[in-house]
Enzyme design. Sequence first.
Site, PDB file in Angstrom:
ATOM      1  CE  LYS A  54      78.325  45.897  76.082  1.00 25.86           C
ATOM      2  NZ  LYS A  54      78.000  44.816  75.155  1.00 25.86           N
ATOM      3  CE  LYS A  97      78.183  43.688  79.534  1.00 25.18           C
ATOM      4  NZ  LYS A  97      78.251  43.331  78.152  1.00 25.18           N
TER       5      LYS A  97
HETATM    6  C1  PBG Z   1      78.354  41.590  73.370  1.00 26.87           C
HETATM    7  C2  PBG Z   1      78.436  41.465  74.860  1.00 26.87           C
HETATM    8  C3  PBG Z   1      79.562  41.642  75.688  1.00 26.87           C
HETATM    9  C4  PBG Z   1      79.150  41.320  76.974  1.00 26.87           C
HETATM   10  C5  PBG Z   1      77.790  41.005  76.907  1.00 26.87           C
HETATM   11  N1  PBG Z   1      77.375  41.123  75.593  1.00 26.87           N
HETATM   12  C6  PBG Z   1      80.961  41.972  75.368  1.00 26.87           C
HETATM   13  C7  PBG Z   1      81.335  43.269  74.789  1.00 26.87           C
HETATM   14  O1  PBG Z   1      80.530  44.190  74.666  1.00 26.87           O
HETATM   15  O2  PBG Z   1      82.497  43.351  74.409  1.00 26.87           O
HETATM   16  C8  PBG Z   1      80.034  41.309  78.188  1.00 26.87           C
HETATM   17  C9  PBG Z   1      79.620  40.381  79.282  1.00 26.87           C
HETATM   18  C10 PBG Z   1      80.655  40.093  80.300  1.00 26.87           C
HETATM   19  O3  PBG Z   1      81.783  40.637  80.321  1.00 26.87           O
HETATM   20  O4  PBG Z   1      80.350  39.244  81.152  1.00 26.87           O
HETATM   21  N2  PBG Z   1      78.142  42.863  72.893  1.00 26.87           N
HETATM   22 ZN    ZN Z   2      78.645  43.091  70.702  1.00 24.19          ZN
END
Ligand code: PBG
Ligand code: ZN
Length: 326
Positions: free
Chosen positions: A195, A248
């Site tokens: 991520k 992601k």
């Molecule tokens: C929470 C989370 C996030 C997303 C999914 N789970 C946001 C982040 O990490 O700030 C992002 C999903 C998206 O942008 O569609 N940790």
């Molecule tokens: Zn988070």
Amino acid sequence: MLFPDYRPRRLRQNETLRRMIRETHLRADDMILPLFVTGGNGIQNPIPSMPGQFQLSIDRLIGVAGEAFELGIPAIILFGIPDKKDPEGSGAYKKDGIVQLAVRSVKDALPELAVITDVCLCEYTSHGHCGVIADQQVDNDATLELLARAALSHAEAGADMVAPSDMMDGRVAEIRETLDESGFSHIPIMSYAAKYCSAYYGPFREAAGSAPQFGDRRSYQMDPANSIEAIREVTLDVEEGADIIMVKPALAYLDIIRSVREEIDLPVAAYNVSGEYAMIKAAAQMGWLDGSKVMMETLLAIKRAGAELILTYFAIEAAKVLEASS
Ligand code: PBG
Ligand code: ZN
């Protein structure tokens, strides 16, 4: 064989031939629909930067989840918007937290729809970080226990799968151990393994009210410049017991999806994130591109890169296109 003996256009001359040699097929089965759940009744708040997406109260959530299920989408992933936040993110692991209540209701109404829960603290912490804070830093080890409690509370509510998105070190092992000790050894973990610290999450943070109140997430999410490190992150999660590995965001990270697909022998998921959705919707609203065609091309590209599963806000719209063309 070279031109004029070989002519690639021979197999492109009509749709029947094109169908016969088509390598990648998108299916409703490939998609997971992310949904935002909030308290109250009859609530359907539009999310301005994500046209067509809403913050939904549980009654409305069941309606949308039912529509997805009817279209053949096998799973949803839930994000909670609590009414109160605190520094420890206690709403994330309360028995009657918003996600826990939503899971119970959706499973009652739609027992065959797989309900996945996002496991993180950022929607529930007053400071908006994905873990607890000590000395202005996110404290990795103190966060692990809270994440495991959140995952356990989701499993107890009836979640079919948990998906930790926090990027703390060691959380997959901690969650696995906690679930196993509590009679949930059958519940899979879909780990947000690679991520990245991405500006593409902007619209999501508006939707979930989870923007960090100070600093940013660079001390825990990955640097967009790194790809070798993605393999290391993913390998750790495999060793800790992840069942599905996620990359992601998706579009700007197709190379990562491909290399993870080649290196790892677990199912690979990719998250077509909020900013990717917003870009296509915005350009389509301007009349600058054909939103539906770009949507299908984008999802196909993510699958072609190597993802078996795609988390996408387009799931319902894309499933409708697939249904109409079948
Ligand atoms: C929470 C989370 C996030 C997303 C999914 N789970 C946001 C982040 O990490 O700030 C992002 C999903 C998206 O942008 O569609 N940790
Ligand atoms: Zn988070």
